[in-house]
Design a protein around this motif. Sequence first.
Motif, PDB file in Angstrom:
ATOM      1  N   ARG A   3       0.838  -1.200   0.000  1.00 30.54           N
ATOM      2  CA  ARG A   3       0.000   0.000   0.000  1.00 30.54           C
ATOM      3  C   ARG A   3       0.870   1.246   0.000  1.00 30.54           C
ATOM      4  O   ARG A   3       1.892   1.291   0.665  1.00 30.54           O
ATOM      5  CB  ARG A   3      -0.899  -0.004   1.228  1.00 30.54           C
ATOM      6  N   ALA A   4       0.432   2.263  -0.736  1.00 31.96           N
ATOM      7  CA  ALA A   4       1.052   3.586  -0.697  1.00 31.96           C
ATOM      8  C   ALA A   4       0.109   4.497   0.080  1.00 31.96           C
ATOM      9  O   ALA A   4      -1.117   4.358  -0.010  1.00 31.96           O
ATOM     10  CB  ALA A   4       1.274   4.119  -2.105  1.00 31.96           C
ATOM     11  N   LYS A 125       8.710   9.799  -2.985  1.00 29.05           N
ATOM     12  CA  LYS A 125       8.601  11.209  -3.372  1.00 29.05           C
ATOM     13  C   LYS A 125       7.318  11.820  -2.822  1.00 29.05           C
ATOM     14  O   LYS A 125       6.322  11.131  -2.611  1.00 29.05           O
ATOM     15  CB  LYS A 125       8.602  11.345  -4.894  1.00 29.05           C
ATOM     16  N   ASN A 126       7.341  13.121  -2.630  1.00 29.69           N
ATOM     17  CA  ASN A 126       6.166  13.889  -2.199  1.00 29.69           C
ATOM     18  C   ASN A 126       5.594  13.396  -0.875  1.00 29.69           C
ATOM     19  O   ASN A 126       4.391  13.423  -0.671  1.00 29.69           O
ATOM     20  CB  ASN A 126       5.083  13.872  -3.282  1.00 29.69           C
ATOM     21  N   GLU A 127       6.476  12.916   0.024  1.00 30.03           N
ATOM     22  CA  GLU A 127       6.079  12.476   1.364  1.00 30.03           C
ATOM     23  C   GLU A 127       5.174  11.246   1.386  1.00 30.03           C
ATOM     24  O   GLU A 127       4.567  10.938   2.407  1.00 30.03           O
ATOM     25  CB  GLU A 127       5.423  13.622   2.139  1.00 30.03           C
ATOM     26  N   PHE A 128       5.036  10.560   0.260  1.00 34.72           N
ATOM     27  CA  PHE A 128       4.311   9.295   0.265  1.00 34.72           C
ATOM     28  C   PHE A 128       5.178   8.228   0.888  1.00 34.72           C
ATOM     29  O   PHE A 128       6.409   8.264   0.808  1.00 34.72           O
ATOM     30  CB  PHE A 128       3.937   8.871  -1.174  1.00 34.72           C
ATOM     31  N   ARG A 129       4.529   7.281   1.534  1.00 36.07           N
ATOM     32  CA  ARG A 129       5.212   6.114   2.066  1.00 36.07           C
ATOM     33  C   ARG A 129       4.642   4.885   1.381  1.00 36.07           C
ATOM     34  O   ARG A 129       3.480   4.881   0.973  1.00 36.07           O
ATOM     35  CB  ARG A 129       4.975   5.971   3.576  1.00 36.07           C
TER      36      ARG A 129
END
Length: 150
Positions: A3-4, A125-129
């Motif tokens: 999952r993102a 990127k863009n603070e996604f985990r």
Amino acid sequence: MKRAFTISEIDSVARDLIPHFETKVIAFKAEMGVGKTTLIKALAKALGSEDVVTSPTFSIVNEYHMQGDKIFHFDFYRLKNEEEALNLGIEDYFQSNHWIFMEWFENIPNLLPENLDLVTLNLEKNEFRTLKLNNNLTITQKNAMEQQNF
């Protein structure tokens, strides 16, 4: 399970993750600052604990209560050797049949229980985990994953 997500979705991620666990011993793998403790805090809440969840970096283990069960939250980052974990009674914790959440489990490779679930977090990127759950890993599988730097 993969999952993102963003940190703002962490409570939903925790609720979705719990039914996928196959053991009550959960190892969390991530670089410092990616969100291991934040996810554990959300998991404790989703499991029904009303305790304040904090990082056990200095205490090594924190205990949280919930209806009919407990959560033991370990942070092995500061351990100098596995003997320190043995002195804490780690084997008794593993045999307790309570929830065990471990940060920096890599520091006690020879003490880990026969089977555990592994949650791997990565900062994108863009603070996604991204989160990946590997269920019910055996010692052989854990060792192979460590060698691959998974």
